[in-house]
Design a protein around this motif. Sequence first.
Motif, PDB file in Angstrom:
ATOM      1  N   GLN B 126       0.846  -1.199   0.000  1.00 50.13           N
ATOM      2  CA  GLN B 126       0.000   0.000   0.000  1.00 50.13           C
ATOM      3  C   GLN B 126       0.877   1.243   0.000  1.00 50.13           C
ATOM      4  N   PHE B 197      -0.768  -3.642 -13.734  1.00 45.70           N
ATOM      5  CA  PHE B 197      -1.433  -3.407 -15.013  1.00 45.70           C
ATOM      6  C   PHE B 197      -0.563  -2.479 -15.841  1.00 45.70           C
ATOM      7  N   PRO B 199      -0.956  -1.180 -19.409  1.00 44.75           N
ATOM      8  CA  PRO B 199      -1.832  -1.209 -20.585  1.00 44.75           C
ATOM      9  C   PRO B 199      -1.053  -1.299 -21.896  1.00 44.75           C
ATOM     10  N   GLU B 226       3.324   3.573 -18.341  1.00 39.71           N
ATOM     11  CA  GLU B 226       2.826   3.659 -16.967  1.00 39.71           C
ATOM     12  C   GLU B 226       2.260   2.341 -16.470  1.00 39.71           C
ATOM     13  N   ILE B 227       2.423   2.133 -15.174  1.00 40.75           N
ATOM     14  CA  ILE B 227       1.784   1.023 -14.484  1.00 40.75           C
ATOM     15  C   ILE B 227       0.684   1.606 -13.617  1.00 40.75           C
ATOM     16  N   ALA B 228      -0.496   0.968 -13.630  1.00 34.76           N
ATOM     17  CA  ALA B 228      -1.558   1.362 -12.713  1.00 34.76           C
ATOM     18  C   ALA B 228      -1.926   0.148 -11.886  1.00 34.76           C
ATOM     19  N   CYS B 229      -2.356   0.383 -10.660  1.00 29.34           N
ATOM     20  CA  CYS B 229      -2.837  -0.739  -9.865  1.00 29.34           C
ATOM     21  C   CYS B 229      -4.270  -1.021 -10.279  1.00 29.34           C
ATOM     22  N   ALA B 230      -4.583  -2.295 -10.526  1.00 29.51           N
ATOM     23  CA  ALA B 230      -5.913  -2.634 -11.021  1.00 29.51           C
ATOM     24  C   ALA B 230      -6.723  -3.459 -10.032  1.00 29.51           C
ATOM     25  N   GLU B 231      -6.237  -3.637  -8.817  1.00 29.91           N
ATOM     26  CA  GLU B 231      -7.062  -4.332  -7.816  1.00 29.91           C
ATOM     27  C   GLU B 231      -7.236  -3.424  -6.618  1.00 29.91           C
ATOM     28  N   LEU B 232      -8.487  -3.214  -6.229  1.00 35.56           N
ATOM     29  CA  LEU B 232      -8.784  -2.320  -5.112  1.00 35.56           C
ATOM     30  C   LEU B 232      -7.944  -2.701  -3.892  1.00 35.56           C
ATOM     31  N   CYS B 233      -7.082  -1.763  -3.443  1.00 37.35           N
ATOM     32  CA  CYS B 233      -6.143  -2.117  -2.390  1.00 37.35           C
ATOM     33  C   CYS B 233      -6.204  -1.149  -1.220  1.00 37.35           C
ATOM     34  N   HIS B 237      -5.430   3.471  -3.671  1.00 36.76           N
ATOM     35  CA  HIS B 237      -5.470   2.642  -4.886  1.00 36.76           C
ATOM     36  C   HIS B 237      -5.322   3.472  -6.164  1.00 36.76           C
ATOM     37  N   TYR B 238      -6.024   4.617  -6.203  1.00 40.55           N
ATOM     38  CA  TYR B 238      -6.071   5.429  -7.430  1.00 40.55           C
ATOM     39  C   TYR B 238      -4.728   6.067  -7.772  1.00 40.55           C
ATOM     40  N   ARG B 239      -3.816   6.136  -6.773  1.00 41.23           N
ATOM     41  CA  ARG B 239      -2.536   6.791  -7.082  1.00 41.23           C
ATOM     42  C   ARG B 239      -1.376   5.801  -6.979  1.00 41.23           C
ATOM     43  N   ARG B 241       0.705   4.253  -8.823  1.00 40.68           N
ATOM     44  CA  ARG B 241       1.262   4.144 -10.170  1.00 40.68           C
ATOM     45  C   ARG B 241       2.770   3.918 -10.081  1.00 40.68           C
TER      46      ARG B 241
END
Lengths: 577, 263
Positions: B126, B197, B199, B226-233, B237-239, B241
């Motif tokens: 986290q 993730f 893309p 870019e990497i984004a997190c794709a599982e609600l953590c 979570h939204y940042r 990256r």
Amino acid sequence: MRQISPTSPEPRASRFLRRYLFSADHKVIGVQYFFLSLAAALAGAVLSLLMRIHLVWPHMAIPLLGEIKPENYLGFLTVHGTLMVFFVLSTVPQNGFGTYFLPLQLGASEMAFPGLNMVGFWTVLVSFLVLMTALFVPGGASIAGWTQYAPLSAIAAAGPGQGTGTDLWLISIGLFCVGTVLSAINFITTTVRRRAPGMDWMRMPLPCWAWFVTAILSLLAFSILLAALVMLMLDRHAGTNFFVPAGLVVSGRAVEHSGGSPLLWQHLFWFFGHPEVYIAILPAMGITSHLLSVFSRKPVFGYKAMVTATLAIGALGFMVWGHHMFVSGMNPYAGFAFSTLTTAIAVPSAIKVFNWLGTIYGGRIRFSTPMLFSIGFVSLFITGGLTGPLLAQPALDAYLHDTYFVVAHFHLIMAMAGLFAVFAATHFWFPKMFGRMMNERLGALHFWITLAGAYAIFMPMHLLGIAGHPRRYSELTGVQYVAAMAPLQKFITVAVIVTVAGQLVFLVNLFWSMLKGPRAGANPWDCSTLEWTLASPAPVAGFAGRLPVVNRGPYEYSVPGAEVDFLPQDAPATHGS
Amino acid sequence: MAIALLLALILITLASACLFVVHPWWFPAGVSAQAAAMDHGFKVALWLLGTLFIAGQITLAFFVVRSRRRAKAAYYQGNWRFEAAWTLTIAALFFWFNVSGEKLWSRMMIHHGAPGAVQVEVTGAQFQWYFRYPGADGVFGRTNAQKFAHPEEGNPLGLDPADPAGRDDIVSAALVLPANRDIELILHAQDVIHSLFIPAMRFKQDAVPGMSIHAQIRPVQPGNYEIACAELCGTGHYRMRAAVRVVSEEQFAAWQKARAANE
């Protein structure tokens, strides 16, 4: 304590309570479920509005609430999903309309276990109140979403809302499981034991088939969920190790668990969760099949195929849960099986669409509000359904999983299509439930706003997903390529505001019609099923000991040679067929 | 009303089709070896399902409008031949589509590690990604997050100071990869489930606490992604990256050397 002799009249107040509040009458309970779901739907809609506003204008101060924070967003997300899935889509089509109309369509005056029916409702009501309480406790509601993936859901330190908020969520949904299982037992027994003479299985109206199969799914699926919830509760408070592995560090502190498996929760959850999707949509399908026939004045096209498809969806629904887990770390070989089985379930769904189109074809359509919403249902079901085979492909799903593409998919096929069936059913059965008609103009206006809104909101979400926008992001600012999608997100938020505001038309129509709508006759839509042989509103005593005798199937519309264009199921056999 | 429905359904169909044809937001350009095959899969899917979408909506619209001309509905309970023909057609179509998807999946999910692959351990916590390279010895050092993890002291993963194999390990906040090499990612999570993730590489894999998940990827185009997190953590979570930097083989070697000198 005061003794009341059997002959002494009951006090007025207690009579009122027993008649309208603590009643075991399936009709009263059906209406109670209806209003419970209405309250849940309104709360869920308000939460979605707040989420959409925070997403695109994160610093906007909301009256009474102030600025919404990321943890508020996630708490709203959890409660929105839980309300809509459990308390709206699993409740009103099945326990609302089903509790009211299953006995009447089968020709029975009551459910098999009226007392159990009442216990079920009150359990669900308490469950609803517990869930809503979570929004107001310190830390707020759980931030783990309606799927409550462990270990996020198992460890209180993992975030705000993961303490009391999550405990309340678990208690709430545990109660919901109990209430729903009780209700499911009632539905199954009523269907098997309480059919009127002559009501053969293949003469049952399609909503009854849907309610029956859904009850079987509910019984099995909610039992599993209840077990999983108990396990998670034990992990949280009793030191068991079902879902939490060894060696974790949360918020800088070592977690004292070892040996659990996060994937076990996902398997258990989705073993419930996928049948749950069909629990939500099967009654909606049954209602739509029924209404398309009534308002096209035509028999259902392929009744037997419809029943077979319902049974096939019910059976296959238990074998596809792994398609939620293609990238979860599950063995990739399992992906092959789940992909093929998921494709298989698309086939009975496609049969249904074909038969709905076949039912409309060659009809003499009456464009009443229930029919408008039913046509809308078919359109939305096609749109939302067609992304299903795409998401069933593990390789393509790997990219789209947990993006807005999936949000678009399930909102169109489950949420929007499901709601359209609920709106259709409300307009359709309102006269039988309340003895008055709803307003057709307001009904049509509400239909157009909602149809336009459904497409305006959820069609563009496909593009967000294709561009890689993950779901459950409370703000767009954290990832650069996500921030670039803000204009489309703003458009969607505006569409949500308009569409939610448009639901006021429905509320006004509902309550105004309840008080002031024109009185309804016994059978205002010229229907052939048994509930319409009763007066409107349905009398307390139901068929009052005069059980109907069923002589034919439920969809005898426009029979050649008959004087009227429909033959009631209980009309004497000499009357045509 | 029939005409209004006809027009509305046609309008919805046209608008949706336009949205997908014009697609102001779309896949980022694919920069991994598997991207082309996946993009082809998407193309096939969108054409097949798009055609069915248009056919379904237009059929619905015309069946609705057609009913206006009738004095009495047809008494018609179904047609087994039509039903069977439709069922077989749609089943054949869907299963053909399914088999093509399964082939793609089997190509993506290579179970045995490619020989000579560059190994990178990915750890989600986290709300941060950490990327660890084994260093010159090619061996990852032992970790024990509960005992040794101190992000503020530069040891976020909890490398065991007693293990010599860990001394040359490189821990980076960005995923630096050489182009045109097979990469083996080993995914871990320290607290809750995260999902890696990327893309542009058409790559997504959950990182699950208690599991060591191996995945393969082959970047083919140098650049920054870019990497984004794709599982609600959790709340951040939204940042969650991270940056991916795909560089040439030489630059990758130079980067490793520079990082090793810094450790």
